[in-house]
Design a protein around this motif. Structure first.
Motif, PDB file in Angstrom:
ATOM      1  N   LEU A 200       0.821  -1.213   0.000  1.00  0.00           N
ATOM      2  CA  LEU A 200       0.000   0.000   0.000  1.00  0.00           C
ATOM      3  C   LEU A 200       0.855   1.264   0.000  1.00  0.00           C
ATOM      4  CD1 LEU A 200      -2.737  -1.224   2.461  1.00  0.00           C
ATOM      5  CD2 LEU A 200      -2.978  -0.873  -0.011  1.00  0.00           C
ATOM      6  N   ALA A 201       1.961   1.241   0.701  1.00  0.00           N
ATOM      7  CA  ALA A 201       2.846   2.403   0.735  1.00  0.00           C
ATOM      8  C   ALA A 201       3.479   2.681  -0.624  1.00  0.00           C
ATOM      9  CB  ALA A 201       3.938   2.199   1.783  1.00  0.00           C
TER      10      ALA A 201
ATOM     11  N   GLY B 253       1.855   2.187  -3.530  1.00  0.00           N
ATOM     12  CA  GLY B 253       0.825   2.483  -4.523  1.00  0.00           C
ATOM     13  C   GLY B 253       0.103   1.301  -5.144  1.00  0.00           C
ATOM     14  N   ILE B 254       0.279   0.119  -4.619  1.00  0.00           N
ATOM     15  CA  ILE B 254      -0.466  -1.033  -5.139  1.00  0.00           C
ATOM     16  C   ILE B 254      -1.919  -0.884  -4.690  1.00  0.00           C
ATOM     17  CG2 ILE B 254      -0.730  -3.551  -5.018  1.00  0.00           C
ATOM     18  CD1 ILE B 254       2.331  -3.707  -4.796  1.00  0.00           C
ATOM     19  N   PRO B 255      -2.868  -1.060  -5.582  1.00  0.00           N
ATOM     20  CA  PRO B 255      -4.276  -0.854  -5.236  1.00  0.00           C
ATOM     21  C   PRO B 255      -4.733  -1.722  -4.058  1.00  0.00           C
ATOM     22  CG  PRO B 255      -4.016  -1.081  -7.602  1.00  0.00           C
ATOM     23  CD  PRO B 255      -2.691  -1.429  -6.985  1.00  0.00           C
ATOM     24  N   ILE B 256      -5.560  -1.121  -3.214  1.00  0.00           N
ATOM     25  CA  ILE B 256      -6.048  -1.818  -2.031  1.00  0.00           C
ATOM     26  C   ILE B 256      -6.868  -3.058  -2.405  1.00  0.00           C
ATOM     27  CG2 ILE B 256      -8.128  -0.426  -1.774  1.00  0.00           C
ATOM     28  CD1 ILE B 256      -7.623  -0.568   1.299  1.00  0.00           C
ATOM     29  N   THR B 257      -7.502  -3.031  -3.571  1.00  0.00           N
ATOM     30  CA  THR B 257      -8.268  -4.204  -4.001  1.00  0.00           C
ATOM     31  C   THR B 257      -7.365  -5.408  -4.217  1.00  0.00           C
ATOM     32  OG1 THR B 257      -8.147  -3.325  -6.257  1.00  0.00           O
ATOM     33  CG2 THR B 257     -10.186  -2.928  -5.037  1.00  0.00           C
ATOM     34  N   ASP B 258      -6.197  -5.168  -4.791  1.00  0.00           N
ATOM     35  CA  ASP B 258      -5.234  -6.255  -4.997  1.00  0.00           C
ATOM     36  C   ASP B 258      -4.701  -6.772  -3.666  1.00  0.00           C
ATOM     37  OD1 ASP B 258      -5.581  -5.894  -7.703  1.00  0.00           O
ATOM     38  OD2 ASP B 258      -3.703  -4.804  -7.991  1.00  0.00           O
ATOM     39  N   VAL B 259      -4.347  -5.846  -2.782  1.00  0.00           N
ATOM     40  CA  VAL B 259      -3.813  -6.240  -1.478  1.00  0.00           C
ATOM     41  C   VAL B 259      -4.852  -7.039  -0.698  1.00  0.00           C
ATOM     42  CG1 VAL B 259      -2.876  -5.408   0.713  1.00  0.00           C
ATOM     43  CG2 VAL B 259      -2.223  -4.289  -1.425  1.00  0.00           C
ATOM     44  N   ALA B 260      -6.103  -6.603  -0.728  1.00  0.00           N
ATOM     45  CA  ALA B 260      -7.169  -7.318  -0.018  1.00  0.00           C
ATOM     46  C   ALA B 260      -7.303  -8.745  -0.533  1.00  0.00           C
ATOM     47  CB  ALA B 260      -8.494  -6.574  -0.169  1.00  0.00           C
ATOM     48  N   GLU B 261      -7.227  -8.896  -1.834  1.00  0.00           N
ATOM     49  CA  GLU B 261      -7.333 -10.230  -2.425  1.00  0.00           C
ATOM     50  C   GLU B 261      -6.152 -11.104  -2.008  1.00  0.00           C
ATOM     51  OE1 GLU B 261      -7.476 -12.337  -6.828  1.00  0.00           O
ATOM     52  OE2 GLU B 261      -8.013 -10.227  -6.652  1.00  0.00           O
TER      53      GLU B 261
ATOM     54  N   LYS C  12      -9.892  -0.881   6.890  1.00  0.00           N
ATOM     55  CA  LYS C  12      -9.972  -0.619   8.329  1.00  0.00           C
ATOM     56  C   LYS C  12      -8.607  -0.792   9.001  1.00  0.00           C
ATOM     57  CE  LYS C  12     -12.408  -2.098  12.480  1.00  0.00           C
ATOM     58  NZ  LYS C  12     -13.354  -3.034  13.051  1.00  0.00           N
ATOM     59  N   ILE C  13      -7.860  -1.788   8.576  1.00  0.00           N
ATOM     60  CA  ILE C  13      -6.565  -2.086   9.187  1.00  0.00           C
ATOM     61  C   ILE C  13      -5.468  -1.156   8.681  1.00  0.00           C
ATOM     62  CG2 ILE C  13      -4.762  -3.850   9.427  1.00  0.00           C
ATOM     63  CD1 ILE C  13      -7.053  -5.941   9.122  1.00  0.00           C
ATOM     64  N   TYR C  14      -5.472  -0.847   7.389  1.00  0.00           N
ATOM     65  CA  TYR C  14      -4.330  -0.169   6.766  1.00  0.00           C
ATOM     66  C   TYR C  14      -4.606   1.242   6.263  1.00  0.00           C
ATOM     67  CZ  TYR C  14      -2.391  -4.849   6.916  1.00  0.00           C
ATOM     68  OH  TYR C  14      -1.932  -6.067   7.339  1.00  0.00           O
ATOM     69  N   ARG C  15      -5.752   1.831   6.572  1.00  0.00           N
ATOM     70  CA  ARG C  15      -6.077   3.152   6.018  1.00  0.00           C
ATOM     71  C   ARG C  15      -5.084   4.226   6.420  1.00  0.00           C
ATOM     72  NH1 ARG C  15     -11.401   3.249   9.229  1.00  0.00           N
ATOM     73  NH2 ARG C  15     -10.649   3.657  11.318  1.00  0.00           N
TER      74      ARG C  15
END
Length: 63
Positions: A15-16, A18-26, A38-41
């Motif tokens: 996330l730091a 610039g990788i999209p949060i949708t990818d990280v969540a998956e 909620k965790i990483y905002r």
């Protein structure tokens, strides 16, 4: 360090950088991006202002 620490390190770095949060969540296996957000905002404080600047620039170019 425990495995959870490595997961948190991985998600935080993604996330730091610039990788999209949708990818990280998956990748993290979260059922929704809401959990990830909620965790990483706190790692994305400028994301709304960055999006606004991009939109303003594109609107100015279109005019």
């Amino acid at each position: 360090m425990v495995i959870y620490s490595f997961r948190h390190f991985f998600a935080s770095n993604c996330l730091a950088h610039g990788i999209p949060i949708t990818d990280v969540a998956e990748w993290m296996g979260h059922k929704s991006i809401g959990v990830t957000f909620k965790i990483y905002r706190h790692l994305m404080p400028g994301s709304i202002s960055s999006a606004a600047q991009i939109l303003n620039l594109n609107l100015a170019l279109a005019a």
